[in-house]
Design a protein around this motif. Sequence first.
Motif, short mmCIF file in Angstrom:
data_model
loop_
_atom_site.label_atom_id
_atom_site.label_comp_id
_atom_site.label_asym_id
_atom_site.label_seq_id
_atom_site.Cartn_x
_atom_site.Cartn_y
_atom_site.Cartn_z
N ALA A 26 0.68 -1.13 -0.05
CA ALA A 26 0.22 0.10 0.02
C ALA A 26 0.93 1.01 0.12
CB ALA A 26 -1.00 0.00 1.16
N ARG A 27 2.00 1.10 0.78
CA ARG A 27 2.76 2.42 1.10
C ARG A 27 3.55 2.75 -0.28
NH1 ARG A 27 5.52 1.64 6.89
NH2 ARG A 27 3.50 2.39 7.96
N ILE A 28 3.59 1.77 -1.27
CA ILE A 28 4.47 1.77 -2.45
C ILE A 28 3.26 1.98 -3.64
CG2 ILE A 28 6.71 0.99 -1.83
CD1 ILE A 28 5.93 -1.60 -3.20
N ALA A 29 2.32 1.96 -3.47
CA ALA A 29 0.91 2.17 -4.26
C ALA A 29 1.21 0.80 -5.13
CB ALA A 29 1.15 3.39 -5.07
N ARG A 30 1.33 -0.32 -4.81
CA ARG A 30 1.12 -1.64 -5.60
C ARG A 30 0.07 -2.20 -5.13
NH1 ARG A 30 6.65 -4.55 -6.27
NH2 ARG A 30 5.47 -5.94 -7.44
N SER A 68 -5.31 6.67 -3.89
CA SER A 68 -6.31 7.81 -4.53
C SER A 68 -7.48 7.12 -5.58
CB SER A 68 -5.14 8.37 -5.33
OG SER A 68 -4.55 7.87 -6.40
N ASP A 69 -7.06 5.98 -6.08
CA ASP A 69 -8.15 5.31 -6.93
C ASP A 69 -8.91 4.65 -6.11
OD1 ASP A 69 -9.43 4.11 -8.70
OD2 ASP A 69 -7.87 2.86 -9.69
N LEU A 70 -10.16 4.98 -5.90
CA LEU A 70 -11.28 4.80 -5.19
C LEU A 70 -11.83 3.14 -5.65
CD1 LEU A 70 -13.67 7.62 -4.62
CD2 LEU A 70 -11.88 6.79 -3.14
N SER A 71 -11.47 2.82 -6.70
CA SER A 71 -11.84 1.30 -7.03
C SER A 71 -10.83 0.30 -6.56
CB SER A 71 -11.79 1.12 -8.60
OG SER A 71 -10.45 1.13 -9.12
N LYS A 72 -9.63 0.84 -6.25
CA LYS A 72 -8.90 -0.06 -5.42
C LYS A 72 -9.22 -0.29 -3.93
CE LYS A 72 -6.07 -0.40 -9.22
NZ LYS A 72 -6.00 -1.47 -9.87
N LEU A 73 -9.47 0.99 -3.52
CA LEU A 73 -10.01 1.07 -1.94
C LEU A 73 -11.38 0.12 -1.90
CD1 LEU A 73 -9.44 2.13 0.95
CD2 LEU A 73 -10.89 4.03 0.15
#
Length: 96
Positions: A26-30, A68-73
């Motif tokens: 999550a921290r490295i946005a993967r 930042s991408d709500l679909s990932k969340l």
Amino acid sequence: VALETARGTEVVWRFKALQNMVVLCARIARFDDMASKYRELLSYMDQVTRNDASEAINTVLDSASSASDLSKLETIYELTLDALKATANQRLWFST
């Protein structure tokens, strides 16, 4: 994680290692890697204490909130709710 799997049925350290891997992803946005590791983490949820499971879920959801991408969340939350429904752990399900 692979080495810990080879050691036997004790899953506490494997669970904690997966939790750390999910947070790092999550921290490295993967977020795709995060979702796959999170699925694996959730598969061990019934083999650890409720406190460990609750702490891991809260930590992962906190780290996923940086997306930042709500679909990932949304994917992470869906995985969480599906896993909690499957385990019939209502205390965790309601607190999430």
